[in-house]
Design an enzyme around this catalytic site. Structure first.
Site, PDB file in Angstrom:
ATOM      1  N   HIS A  22       1.202  -0.660   0.277  1.00  0.00           N
ATOM      2  CA  HIS A  22       0.089   0.170  -0.434  1.00  0.00           C
ATOM      3  C   HIS A  22       0.890   1.366  -0.346  1.00  0.00           C
ATOM      4  O   HIS A  22       2.302   1.429   0.127  1.00  0.00           O
ATOM      5  CB  HIS A  22      -1.198  -0.249   1.307  1.00  0.00           C
ATOM      6  N   HIS A  25       3.780   1.308   2.525  1.00  0.00           N
ATOM      7  CA  HIS A  25       5.315   0.489   2.562  1.00  0.00           C
ATOM      8  C   HIS A  25       5.915   1.204   0.690  1.00  0.00           C
ATOM      9  O   HIS A  25       7.132   1.274   0.762  1.00  0.00           O
ATOM     10  CB  HIS A  25       5.389  -0.701   1.561  1.00  0.00           C
ATOM     11  N   CYS A 130       0.872  -9.917  19.825  1.00  0.00           N
ATOM     12  CA  CYS A 130       0.216 -10.160  18.737  1.00  0.00           C
ATOM     13  C   CYS A 130       0.604 -10.395  17.650  1.00  0.00           C
ATOM     14  O   CYS A 130       1.857 -10.349  17.099  1.00  0.00           O
ATOM     15  CB  CYS A 130       0.017  -8.343  18.756  1.00  0.00           C
ATOM     16  N   CYS A 133       1.654  -7.218  15.262  1.00  0.00           N
ATOM     17  CA  CYS A 133       2.880  -6.789  15.243  1.00  0.00           C
ATOM     18  C   CYS A 133       3.779  -7.757  15.123  1.00  0.00           C
ATOM     19  O   CYS A 133       5.018  -7.808  15.138  1.00  0.00           O
ATOM     20  CB  CYS A 133       3.424  -6.442  16.728  1.00  0.00           C
ATOM     21  N   CYS A 147      -4.160  -4.831  21.108  1.00  0.00           N
ATOM     22  CA  CYS A 147      -3.347  -4.238  21.011  1.00  0.00           C
ATOM     23  C   CYS A 147      -3.529  -2.544  20.054  1.00  0.00           C
ATOM     24  O   CYS A 147      -5.004  -3.118  19.460  1.00  0.00           O
ATOM     25  CB  CYS A 147      -2.395  -5.006  19.701  1.00  0.00           C
ATOM     26  N   HIS A 150      -3.387  -2.531  15.488  1.00  0.00           N
ATOM     27  CA  HIS A 150      -3.640  -4.088  15.162  1.00  0.00           C
ATOM     28  C   HIS A 150      -5.206  -4.114  15.735  1.00  0.00           C
ATOM     29  O   HIS A 150      -6.225  -4.452  15.195  1.00  0.00           O
ATOM     30  CB  HIS A 150      -3.236  -4.534  14.978  1.00  0.00           C
ATOM     31  N   LYS A 298      -6.203   4.327  10.043  1.00  0.00           N
ATOM     32  CA  LYS A 298      -4.507   4.068   9.763  1.00  0.00           C
ATOM     33  C   LYS A 298      -4.544   2.865   8.794  1.00  0.00           C
ATOM     34  O   LYS A 298      -5.074   2.334   8.326  1.00  0.00           O
ATOM     35  CB  LYS A 298      -3.974   3.393  11.020  1.00  0.00           C
ATOM     36  N   LYS A 301      -2.009  -3.130   6.047  1.00  0.00           N
ATOM     37  CA  LYS A 301      -2.384  -4.728   5.571  1.00  0.00           C
ATOM     38  C   LYS A 301      -3.904  -5.088   6.526  1.00  0.00           C
ATOM     39  O   LYS A 301      -5.018  -5.571   6.653  1.00  0.00           O
ATOM     40  CB  LYS A 301      -1.268  -5.382   5.959  1.00  0.00           C
TER      41      LYS A 301
HETATM   42  O1  ME8 Z   1       6.966  -3.985  10.174  1.00  0.00           O
HETATM   43  N1  ME8 Z   1       2.856   4.671   6.373  1.00  0.00           N
HETATM   44  O2  ME8 Z   1       6.589  -5.153   7.908  1.00  0.00           O
HETATM   45  P1  ME8 Z   1       5.259  -4.789   7.248  1.00  0.00           P
HETATM   46  C1  ME8 Z   1       3.993   5.135   6.266  1.00  0.00           C
HETATM   47  N2  ME8 Z   1       8.223  -7.182   8.311  1.00  0.00           N
HETATM   48  N3  ME8 Z   1       4.984   4.058   6.344  1.00  0.00           N
HETATM   49  C2  ME8 Z   1       4.540   2.399   6.444  1.00  0.00           C
HETATM   50  C3  ME8 Z   1       2.527   2.541   6.593  1.00  0.00           C
HETATM   51  C4  ME8 Z   1       1.855   4.224   7.109  1.00  0.00           C
HETATM   52  N4  ME8 Z   1       0.790   3.831   7.206  1.00  0.00           N
HETATM   53  N5  ME8 Z   1       2.499   1.164   7.493  1.00  0.00           N
HETATM   54  C5  ME8 Z   1       3.327   0.961   6.707  1.00  0.00           C
HETATM   55  C6  ME8 Z   1       7.060  -5.502   9.280  1.00  0.00           C
HETATM   56  N6  ME8 Z   1       4.307   1.354   6.661  1.00  0.00           N
HETATM   57  C7  ME8 Z   1       8.752  -6.207   9.080  1.00  0.00           C
HETATM   58  C8  ME8 Z   1       9.252  -5.671   9.013  1.00  0.00           C
HETATM   59  S1  ME8 Z   1      12.436  -5.369   8.635  1.00  0.00           S
HETATM   60  C9  ME8 Z   1      13.637  -6.238   8.660  1.00  0.00           C
HETATM   61  C10 ME8 Z   1      10.982  -6.394   8.803  1.00  0.00           C
HETATM   62  C11 ME8 Z   1       5.650   1.210   5.801  1.00  0.00           C
HETATM   63  O3  ME8 Z   1       4.602  -5.052   6.502  1.00  0.00           O
HETATM   64  C12 ME8 Z   1       7.483   1.740   7.215  1.00  0.00           C
HETATM   65  O4  ME8 Z   1       8.402   1.499   6.583  1.00  0.00           O
HETATM   66  O5  ME8 Z   1       4.676  -4.817   8.228  1.00  0.00           O
HETATM   67  C13 ME8 Z   1       6.629  -0.225   8.096  1.00  0.00           C
HETATM   68  O6  ME8 Z   1       8.228   0.147   8.707  1.00  0.00           O
HETATM   69  C14 ME8 Z   1       6.252  -1.060   7.486  1.00  0.00           C
HETATM   70  O7  ME8 Z   1       5.882  -0.558   6.470  1.00  0.00           O
HETATM   71  C15 ME8 Z   1       6.323  -2.129   7.919  1.00  0.00           C
HETATM   72  O8  ME8 Z   1       5.812  -3.773   7.243  1.00  0.00           O
END
Ligand code: ME8
Length: 475
Positions: A22, A25, A130, A133, A147, A150, A298, A301
């Site tokens: 989204h 990311h 959670c 998370c 949480c 979420h 917020k 996913k």
């Molecule tokens: O946490 N606004 O993966 P994830 C801005 N797999 N950035 C956002 C966002 C938002 N609303 N939502 C998500 C994980 N992000 C782990 C990471 S790294 C070794 C493992 C971005 O799929 C932001 O960079 O939940 C956040 O830190 C990341 O997506 C979390 O992606």
């Protein structure tokens, strides 16, 4: 300190594959892409790593819902993630998957070092977990027993687990933050982490029992490696740790690791402690940006409410989406995403601003019938100190403002001098510096608006310059 090097290694978080990319990311990934392109233009050997975090429990649950095996599911989803970054023109050098053999090999090598150091032990864990998370949460963090991120009820988990001696690194971590004030950026996040390490740092569980998904625990077949411990190591395996020492040594340590503010404890405390334990150099800087909301909600996913970056790109173009994301919000802070504002920015700054300027100048150049022998500018010649300083400080908004000031001043030159009233040699003389400036703008635009930059660079090459269709048709 480290010797000056000509490489630049930058990473993004690796995302969970239980849903599609989204706008959040996309934001982290485009930020890293801007920096990768910028450093490449400076002549650095730049490497951008992206990838997917696949060993999580979320993967097997989502696979079950989709009626697929977990292997099939993660394969399908990671392909979709990679295709999205391709469609969005992200200039990544490697796409790391944590289910790959290279990654596993690196994780085992890393584990061996940490274990030899005596930093892994078996203990009993009782905690609230959670799934959103993929982490334990404390009672204090819950809001109405849910949480806060979420809005899910955490599960109580009690089991024998392996632990990493994170608390052993408390003083070393505090010293790291003290001696390297730039290590965690922005400053507000640095203070948050110092507070966390000073007051809440505990050993962390790094295994789970009874799972049929995830990397098997190297020393105990009843366990799997807990996803964060394995996921963080992607930053090493993605450049060859465990399989290609030469590449690894060339690029590690990372110059910058970009993360969202939700995952700073893992990146700013656990990760450097893991590296200290393994005896590996630490990254230079970790930057945590803020979060987007959509109408104050917020995006994520687990909460639904997503905006598809591919659709936005098809409608407005990739460059317009990039432009909007980085002019609208100061990198680091939070912001609200709105398609309406994207359209407004598109029309005012891209269609009317840059698009109009370049179309006017190209038309005048065609009308003049002139031939323009133009200068080849290097990136350094084309860019101003202020622009470079902004990017070095990760002030993308500031850098874009520098570019748009130039665009406005060029527009003003045309209007103030009423260029359309000139003809032939006089017009050619007046146009030449304008065309040179457009060429410079097209060079410094490249990290932000790569497609537009290329198009302008190839159009304004001379000696003949033809009229140009509006590069950003009004929406
Ligand atoms: O946490 N606004 O993966 P994830 C801005 N797999 N950035 C956002 C966002 C938002 N609303 N939502 C998500 C994980 N992000 C782990 C990471 S790294 C070794 C493992 C971005 O799929 C932001 O960079 O939940 C956040 O830190 C990341 O997506 C979390 O992606």
């Amino acid at each position: 300190m480290r010797a000056m090097s000509n490489k630049y290694y930058i990473t993004t978080p690796i995302y969970y594959v239980n849903d599609l990319p989204h706008i959040g990311h996309t934001y982290s990934t485009v930020a890293a892409d801007i920096l990768k392109r910028y450093h490449k233009l400076l002549g650095k050997d730049s490497f951008l790593l992206v990838g997917t975090d696949e060993n999580s429990q979320k993967s097997s649950e989502a696979a079950g819902r989709a009626g697929l095996t977990t292997e099939e599911y993660v394969q399908e989803m990671s392909t979709k993630w990679e295709q999205t970054w391709q469609k969005l023109g992200i200039s990544y050098n490697n796409f790391i998957r944590t289910t790959s053999e290279e990654h596993k090999k690196g994780v085992y090598d890393f584990f061996t070092l940490v274990e030899k150091k005596g930093d892994i032990y078996k203990g009993e864990y009782i905690g609230l977990y959670c799934k959103g998370c993929e982490a334990f949460v404390t009672e204090k963090e819950l809001v109405d027993n849910l949480c806060p991120i979420h809005k899910l009820p955490p599960e109580e988990i009690k089991e024998e687990n392996y632990f990493f001696r994170l608390s052993k690194y408390k003083e070393d971590l505090l010293k790291l933050y003290q001696d390297n004030p730039e290590f965690i950026q922005p400053e507000s996040r640095r203070r948050e982490i110092i507070n966390y390490v000073q007051n809440h740092l505990e050993d962390i569980s790094i295994s789970r029992q009874g799972m049929d998904w995830g990397i098997p625990f190297p020393t105990d077949e009843k366990h799997r490696i807990y996803v964060w411990f394995d996921a963080l190591i992607n930053y090493l395996t993605g450049i060859g740790y465990g399989t290609d020492d030469k590449t690894f040594e060339e690029y590690w340590p990372a110059n910058l690791q970009i993360v969202g503010k939700d995952i700073i404890k893992f990146h700013c405390a656990l990760w450097p402690a893991m590296l200290m334990s393994a005896g590996l150099p630490l990254p230079e800087k970790i930057f945590a940006h803020g979060f987007f909301t959509i109408n104050g909600q917020k995006i994520g996913k687990s909460t639904g409410n997503s905006i598809d970056p591919v659709r936005l790109t098809e409608e407005y173009g990739f460059d317009a989406l990039r432009y909007y994301l980085f002019t609208e919000i100061k990198f680091g802070g939070d912001g609200d995403f709105s398609e309406e504002k994207l359209r407004e920015k598109y029309n005012s700054d891209l269609a009317n601003g840059l698009g109009n300027l370049t179309a006017r100048v190209a038309k005048l150049a065609e009308n003049s019938g002139g031939e323009f022998q133009l200068t080849q500018h290097t990136f350094n010649e084309a860019s101003t100190e202020e622009y470079q300083q902004c990017i070095e400080n990760l002030d993308f908004q500031g850098a874009l403002q520098v570019i748009w000031q130039i665009i406005r001043s060029l527009d003003k030159t045309i209007s103030d001098n009423e260029l359309w009233k000139f003809k032939d040699e006089e017009l050619i003389t007046q146009l030449r510096p304008l065309i040179e400036d457009i060429r410079k703008v097209s060079i410094i635009l490249e990290p932000f608006l790569p497609d537009t930059a290329k198009l302008l660079q190839s159009h304004f090459t001379g000696p003949k310059i033809n009229a140009l269709n509006p590069i950003f048709p009004r929406k």
